[in-house]
Design an enzyme around this catalytic site. Structure first.
Site, mmCIF file in Angstrom:
data_model
loop_
_atom_site.group_PDB
_atom_site.id
_atom_site.type_symbol
_atom_site.label_atom_id
_atom_site.label_comp_id
_atom_site.label_asym_id
_atom_site.label_seq_id
_atom_site.Cartn_x
_atom_site.Cartn_y
_atom_site.Cartn_z
ATOM 1 N N GLU A 79 3.961 11.076 -6.078
ATOM 2 C CA GLU A 79 3.028 11.118 -7.215
ATOM 3 C C GLU A 79 2.483 9.723 -7.514
ATOM 4 O O GLU A 79 1.442 9.581 -8.140
ATOM 5 C CB GLU A 79 3.729 11.654 -8.464
ATOM 6 N N TYR A 110 3.860 10.769 -15.654
ATOM 7 C CA TYR A 110 5.027 10.782 -14.774
ATOM 8 C C TYR A 110 4.828 9.784 -13.628
ATOM 9 O O TYR A 110 5.720 8.977 -13.325
ATOM 10 C CB TYR A 110 5.228 12.203 -14.217
ATOM 11 N N SER A 131 8.494 8.519 -5.948
ATOM 12 C CA SER A 131 7.777 9.782 -5.701
ATOM 13 C C SER A 131 6.393 9.572 -5.105
ATOM 14 O O SER A 131 5.697 8.596 -5.428
ATOM 15 C CB SER A 131 7.646 10.516 -7.042
#
Ligand code: NAP
Ligand code: F7E
Length: 329
Positions: free
Chosen positions: A129, A151, A127
């Site tokens: 992120e 996460y 991801s």
């Protein structure tokens, strides 16, 4: 007939990927968790040809059983706790599913290959992120990772573990570093769907307003249907590798609100939107914008759906759904 096993089959990407693989003639198996998963009905309705197996990323034996039954040529690891805001409140659980779950999946595939001799190509859903406090703009495969949420940290672990299995065991394991991708099937907890659903309800007189957090954050939003194609392309390459998948264009939450409200003919949305610190994160990822040059050059991949079209698609889908539920026109 090629065979695929997908974890996270009940999620947004699991649905689009299974449709894509079925259209290519694959035999598709999907791992579903829980003894009475509420999404089973929808899954059976949308993709009735998918074979559902039960299992959980935190349970290595269940993954081994699923592999023995599916005997896949390709394993797509899409399962995760994927809501960033939730990951602060449930950091340990997120680490177990989104982080250690990747190790379980990789180990299960490695042990399956040792036992059966069958080679299985592996895809890991990494991801954007992971870029978190971005060190360069735009971000590509060489950008230093600096995650800003539990996460993101868990995804970094899964990302490096995938690379490690490729380098240690010669596994065909690829990691797709996907930027935000959305669709009418996006969970309502994510900001695009929260906005499209609220805009549809406001325009039908079913809701008065919308409460959000940080309106200045910027995201590189693409269409999920385009992004699952990139996943498949990665596993068709002779050599496994890592790829950034993005549109290269970023927008603020304010721009998302402009686009969504204009779809229903509202030009000034300020009277409908309020902000609440409840939706502001302990640490924010301010500016995500990806550089997918490598994917374009090596996979021949490019996004087809742009931001305005994506937002319109989501609002129109929610309008249709809200009209159906409420009986209003
Ligand atoms: P999603 O809609 O939230 O789906 C997540 C899936 O993971 C669901 O099927 C969920 O099952 C499953 N899952 C949760 N806990 C599990 C467990 N313990 N064992 C097995 N499965 C479990 O996510 P998505 O948007 O489709 O994203 C797919 C993957 O890409 C995720 O790994 C996500 O982190 C990653 N990713 C997404 C984006 C994006 O913008 N969408 C961007 C980059 C990376 P239930 O339905 O039972 O909860
Ligand atoms: O937030 C801001 C929020 O929850 C986007 C996941 O698929 O993409 C997704 O993670 C932005 C953030 O997605 C609200 O602060 C403002 O800056 O839609 P989101 P996300 O956190 O970017 C990545 C790539 C993944 O990998 C994840 O799995 O919107 N924001 N107000 C809000 N966000 C939410 N959810 N709700 C608000 O009220």
């Amino acid at each position: 007939m090629p065979r695929a096993l997908i974890t996270g089959i009940t999620g947004q990407d699991g649905l689009y990927l299974s449709e894509l693989l079925l259209s290519k003639g694959y035999e598709v198996y999907g791992l579903m968790r829980g003894q009475n998963n509420p999404k089973r009905e929808l899954l059976e309705q949308l993709v009735p040809d998918v074979h559902i197996l039960t299992g959980d990323l935190t349970d290595l034996a269940s993954l081994m059983r699923a592999l023995a039954e599916a005997r896949p040529d390709e394993f797509y690891n899409l399962g995760a706790i994927s809501f960033v805001a939730y990951s602060w409140e449930n950091a340990h659980l997120t680490t177990e599913v989104t982080g250690t779950g990747v190790l379980n999946a990789l180990e299960a595939v490695r042990l399956h290959t040792l036992a059966t001799g069958q080679d299985v190509r592996f895809y890991q859903a990494s991801s954007s992120e992971m870029f978190g406090k971005v060190q360069t703009v735009p971000q590509n495969e060489d950008t230093l990772l600096w995650p800003r949420s539990p996460y993101g940290v868990a995804k970094v672990y899964g990302h490096y573990m995938t690379i490690n299995f490729r380098e240690s065991y010669g596994m065909h394991a690829s990691s797709g570093v996907l930027f935000n991708h959305e669709s009418p099937r996006r969970g309502p907890e994510f900001v695009t769907r929260k906005v499209s659903q609220a805009v549809a309800r406001i325009s039908l007189g079913l809701q008065d307003g919308l409460v959000l957090g940080n309106l200045e954050a910027q995201r590189d939003w693409g269409f999920a249907g385009d992004y699952v194609e990139a996943m498949w392309l990665m596993l068709q390459q002779d050599a496994a590798d890592d790829y950034v998948i993005s549109t290269g264009v970023t927008h603020t939450i304010r721009a998302l609100l402009d686009a969504a409200f204009s779809t229903v003919g509202i030009d000034d949305w300020t009277g409908y939107v309020t902000q609440d610190p409840r939706f502001v994160r302990p640490a924010e990822v301010d500016l995500l914008v990806g550089d997918s040059t490598k994917a374009r050059e090596r996979l021949g991949w490019a996004p087809k759906v742009g931001f305005e079209e994506l937002v319109r698609m989501m609002v129109e889908s929610d309008l249709a759904e809200q009209r159906r539920i409420s009986g209003r026109s």
